[in-house]
Write a protein that holds these residues in place. Structure first.
Motif: not given
Lengths: 488, 494, 121
Positions: B249-276
């Motif tokens: 998963e992708t996790r975001l570092y929170d410098s105020d709390k000195d911890e990492t937390r999950s960024m599930r919202s952005k990860e959801e159903a990504n299919d980047y469909r790369y093409f030239p």
């Protein structure tokens, strides 16, 4: 002043303006009145820029009086509404952009303006150029001046109808799979699609970037040559535009066809082509032969795959190109979105019509995880095979000739139920787009009172041969002079 | 950390390239302009506009490739990464996917065991940056500023060769140093022109296959890289030891709390469909272009470090630090050349008092208040015994406050006197090296402290410092300390 | 083998689009797949649109599936019809601020910013 100025070709108008037979203001005014009169029956225009046209014409007359006339000084023409025009509505035939005022001019628009041309207005078109009958336009279908119940072709149907009905002597178009040539064939006009990279795509709202090319619909090959000379050439703002010298296309028209090698593709005359249309095209080939052209058969073994190839590549590119229409910076925005996702889905769901949505979805599907290889990559490989076929064929011939469309204009509503039937309308024209080749359609007869087009394809940068071939043919025939009765 | 676990880290460093205009448009890249005033039609993804590639971007990527001993691809391709997000105006990001411009590079860092360690660079590719979303003060809306959209980025991807947060930081510092040496990026972390994502996983020591990794996003300082990785490593180990499994998963570092937390919202159903990207053609780089770029490369940190050791006889560790930044190395070389003292002494000053003063005032070496020539003048006065090292520190502070030899605070009389020389003269700080004068003071001190003399002579040798202090006190610290020591020793042993 | 495809294939399950495993199976799309594609493309389909879309998209996909017949071993996919390569522009600032004019096309703007419903990270 003669009563039938509207029947003059662009070249004839240019000569008359030079001679002082009439002024740019006079011809502009006449055409604006014709546009207004025919609007209800044809629906060829989305926007008529009357005030701007008259002001430009007035300036053109002044410029001419001062002895500084440009190549197209005072010549009236219309632009397909896919070209961005500064401070003028640029709708692309879509509800998505029915409030979009472009803040800049497309390179093609700018070049014509700089040469002194007068823009009469913006012509109707299939939404985002996706269609072959002009029925996908948000602004309603355009009617064919030869039979108002029939299509003028698409997607440049507004341009073809306007030129056929003598509302404008010429109009720009864009051609991604046949969108200039098929409407030209269906309306008895001349349609030229140049080599990919010959004309700048800057400011032309993209449908399928690797296939789109700007061109013109005119009433003669001579007029097409005149306009191509102005619109062609390098543009630093388009990476795909190629820095290749622009010849004097008009000067090249007069050479005879003696010795010109014309290739015929056998499959083009197989089942699928209307019998009467086939006869008209064959008669046209005989005319070319009489003028000294040497006919021979060429083989394009992968041509059968051109339509499926096209319907992978074009939707894939369009699905990505149309992602920018999200309701944020321009275009239709859904009211009261409850969140970002809702803003996107509703703005796009409401803004795009059914065919555009279908193509976006087809493109999304063929690019998506697990399908890329089987569809997109495969299609780009088949495309290479098709281009190779053409390359080999052009080792032996100078142009390839055949029908432009399988049938004359069909009735509006006839093919809207099945997308594949509609797609197959472009079966003869798509190959040139896939291979990036120049092609032209010129009128070559009538079937049951409806025009038929002869299609000529050339090798890269072969516009001169195509224009010459069409021009020499037009010197021997008068199909291109025919005018629908109601618009004489 | 328990030694039973091995940490595996790969870094993706995003470096903003220091071009004047954007990667695909002629809009300016300057930082801090009013919202959307540096976003032209191309950056806004307007209908009909097209991208054209900036030549300087290609040159810069090429420079980086050569600097890390990588292959510069003869042919690279831009692709579209398709996804919807408000800071991404076209609905796709133009990036390089299958065919990046740079591949198979390497660099060396000091590993945890102290030895040189090779870190592989998988690839470096060009892409456009996104815009910015602003959330403050807009109630139910977010505001989109696209000034940054289209700013050129070089994304440098390492192999998973790093084994600790410390190594990760050393690697990131090395990249930072290289891009600044090359002049291809200002490396400014506050402005976001140098940031990184870290792929972190753990595995039982001795296991070959990699553990499941988490991607830590947008780490924009060396300190955060270290803290975020350490937190994440600890989290993963604890999770596994408690019987859980790490999720990719992708996790975001929170410098105020000195911890990492999950960024599930952005990860959801990504299919980047790369093409030239069909609006851009394959980038072909000719050998002659690469050769010309190679000829223009500056001396790089590793080569400079080696040269400093060889040419100036510096301690390798000092040479390491001095060459971290090109400006610091240049400063050192200018100071060493301007004076006659040993280069190592100059280095000690640069890394000691000068570094401390810069740090204290939050200044970069480029803005040092003491010029290289002035520092050389000061060090020379120590070398020729005009002042002691202790007085020199005072003189340095005065020089720092006055701010460079251009400073008008002292009317400079014509002549050869350096700024240090002037201050020494003005404040009468010159060292007392006259033997008879020092002897006189020493005698006075001995006479005034008979009991301490007796104690010293009966074996309390620690009292020697007491006498030195007294002599220095009486001479205002100006007596030559070497001479004071020698004379005191001689007199007290009588 | 195409590297991108490997990477993309690995993600197939994530999106829930099931890759074809047999060339013989008739290609068609169901309502759920179509809805997923619509979501990926950010298109809201009205109910009456959805059913028609399933039917027409299936038709199109089946039609383009005839590409699988072509032998494309060792064929380089086309990049540009004329095999041209990318031209480079000089690093010069040519675009000046035209924000106010350009933002006339935007539906919601405040202090020069484009507005969207609040983005939650």
């Amino acid at each position: 002043m003669a009563q039938d100025l509207h029947l003059l070709t662009l070249t004839q108008i240019a000569a008359s303006l030079r001679n002082g037979d009439f002024s740019a203001c006079e011809i502009t005014d006449l055409l604006l009145r014709r546009i207004e009169a025919s609007d209800a029956s044809l629906n060829a225009f989305i926007t008529v820029t009357a005030d701007q046209a008259l002001a430009t014409a007035k300036r053109a007359d002044e410029t001419r009086a001062a002895g500084k006339a440009g190549a197209l000084n005072g010549l009236p023409l219309a632009h397909k509404d896919i070209f961005c025009t500064r401070d003028v509505l640029t709708s692309c035939g879509s509800h998505m952009l029915d409030n979009f005022v472009a803040p800049y001019d497309a390179t093609v628009v700018e070049r014509f303006a700089n040469a002194g041309a007068v823009m009469l207005g913006k012509t109707n078109m299939d939404e985002f150029a996706m269609g072959s009958s002009n029925e996908t336009s948000f602004f309603g279908p355009v009617h064919n001046p030869w039979d108002l119940e029939r299509t003028p072709g698409g997607s440049s149907g507004g341009s073809s109808a306007a030129v056929a009905a003598r509302l404008a002597p010429a109009a720009t178009g864009t051609d991604t799979g046949g969108s200039i040539r098929q409407p030209a064939a269906l309306t008895g006009t001349v349609g030229l699609k140049p080599t990919y990279g010959r004309v700048s795509r800057y400011g032309m709202i993209a449908f399928a970037s690797s296939l789109d090319q700007a061109g013109v619909i005119t009433r003669s090959a001579e007029d097409a040559a005149l306009l191509l000379g102005v619109m062609a050439g390098f543009d630093a703002r388009d990476s795909t535009c190629i820095d290749h010298p622009v010849p004097d296309y008009v000067a090249g028209l007069s050479t005879s066809l003696n010795g010109l090698r014309v290739g015929i593709v056998r499959q083009h005359f197989d089942a699928g082509l209307d019998g009467q249309t086939a006869l008209a095209v064959k008669a046209a080939l005989a005319v070319l032969e009489e003028q000294g052209a040497i006919l021979s058969e060429v083989d394009l073994p992968n041509l059968d795959l051109s339509v499926p190839t096209y319907y992978v590549v074009a939707p894939a590119e369009c699905s990505s190109n149309l992602s920018r229409f999200d309701g944020v910076r321009f275009g239709h925005r859904a009211s009261d979105p409850k969140d970002l996702f809702d803003l996107y889905c509703r703005s796009r769901g409401e803004g795009f019509g059914a065919e555009v949505k279908r193509r976006i979805m087809t493109g999304t599907y063929v690019l998506s995880a697990g399908y890329y290889d089987a569809y997109y990559l495969k299609a780009q490989q088949v495309r290479q095979l098709i281009a190779d076929d053409f390359r080999k064929a052009f080792a032996d011939v100078d142009v390839i000739a055949g029908p432009t469309a399988p049938t004359p204009a069909f009735k509006l509503g006839d093919k809207t139920d099945d997308p594949i039937t509609m797609y197959l309308n472009d079966i003869y024209t798509i190959g040139a787009n896939l291979a990036g080749l120049p092609a032209i359609s010129t009128p070559c007869g009538f079937v049951a009172g409806l025009p038929v087009g002869l299609h000529l394809v050339g090798p890269p940068w072969g516009e001169e041969a195509l224009l010459r071939c069409a021009h020499q043919y037009q010197l021997q025939t008068d199909w291109h002079l025919a005018c629908p009765e109601a618009y004489r | 950390m328990k030694p039973a676990w091995e940490v595996v880290i790969g870094l993706e460093v995003h470096t903003q390239l220091a071009t004047r205009s954007k990667i695909f448009s002629g809009a300016a890249t300057e930082y801090g302009a009013a919202p959307n005033t540096q976003a032209c039609l191309v950056d806004l993804g307007y209908p009909g506009v097209l991208p054209v590639l900036n030549e300087e971007v290609v040159r810069m990527a090429c420079k980086f490739g050569l600097a890390v001993n990588a292959t510069v691809a003869e042919r690279s391709v831009f692709a579209r990464k398709n996804y919807f997000y408000p800071d991404l105006p076209k609905g796709y990001q133009i990036s390089q996917y299958e065919l990046p411009i740079v591949k198979h590079g390497e660099l060396f860092i000091q590993g945890d065991d102290g030895s040189d360690k090779r870190i592989g660079i998988t690839r470096a590719h060009l892409e456009e940056d996104a815009g910015k979303s602003i959330h403050e003060g807009l109630q139910q809306f977010s505001g989109i500023d696209l000034n940054r959209a289209g700013t050129p980025l070089l994304e440098i991807v390492s192999e998973p060769d790093l084994r600790s947060a410390k190594e990760a930081v050393a690697y990131m510092r090395k990249i930072h140093s290289i891009v600044r040496y090359l002049g291809i990026s200002d490396g400014n972390m506050q402005e976001g022109s140098f940031r990184c994502d870290a792929n972190v996983s753990v595995r039982p020591r001795g296991q070959d296959t990699l553990g499941t990794r988490a991607e830590l996003k947008n780490l924009n300082s060396f300190r955060f890289v270290e803290k975020a990785i350490n937190f994440e490593v600890q989290r993963q180990i604890e999770l596994i030891e408690d019987g859980g499994t790490v999720v990719q998963e992708t996790r975001l570092y929170d410098s105020d709390k000195d911890e990492t937390r999950s960024m599930r919202s952005k990860e959801e159903a990504n299919d980047y469909r790369y093409f030239p990207d069909p609006d851009l053609l394959p980038v072909e780089i000719e050998k002659s272009f690469i050769d010309s770029v190679r000829a223009s490369l500056p001396e790089l940190p590793d080569a400079k470090q080696q040269r400093f050791v060889n040419e100036y006889a510096l301690k390798p560790d000092d040479a390491d630090i001095l060459t971290l930044s090109r400006a610091l190395a240049d400063y050192f070389e200018a100071a060493a050349a301007a004076g006659s003292a040993s280069a190592q002494v100059v280095a000690n000053w640069v890394l000691g008092d000068l570094a401390a003063a810069l740090n204290r005032d939050g200044l970069e070496i480029e803005n040092s208040r003491v010029t290289a020539a002035d520092l050389a003048g000061l060090v020379d006065r120590i070398a020729d015994d005009t002042i002691s090292g202790k007085i020199a520190k005072e003189v340095f502070e005065i020089m720092w406050k006055r701010g460079g030899s251009e400073s008008p605070t002292i009317p400079v009389p014509a002549g050869q006197l350096s700024l240090a020389g002037q201050i020494i003269k003005e404040l009468d700080l010159e060292q007392i090296s006259d033997t008879s004068a020092i002897e006189a003071v020493v005698d006075e001190v001995i006479a005034a402290n008979p009991s301490q003399v007796a104690d010293y002579q009966s074996g309390k040798e620690k009292l020697f410092g007491f006498f030195v202090g007294k002599v220095m006190q009486q001479t205002g610290g100006k007596a030559n300390p070497g001479q004071v020591n020698a004379i005191l020793k001689a007199r007290l042993s009588k | 083998m195409h590297k991108a495809a490997c990477i993309i294939a690995a993600r197939a399950s994530q999106v829930g689009l099931r890759a074809r495993n047999s060339r013989n199976s008739p290609v068609s799309l169901n309502k759920e797949q179509v809805q997923r594609i619509a979501t990926l493309a950010r298109l809201k389909l009205a109910d009456e649109e959805a059913a028609e879309t399933v039917q027409k998209l299936s038709r199109i996909v089946a039609f383009v599936d005839q590409l699988s017949q072509a032998n494309t071993d060792n064929v380089t996919p086309m990049a540009h019809p004329l095999n041209a390569s990318q031209r480079l522009r000089a690093d010069v600032v040519t675009e000046l601020d035209d924000r106010d004019h350009v933002q006339e096309n935007a539906a919601a703007v405040q202090d020069g910013l484009y507005l969207v419903p609040k983005v939650i990270e």
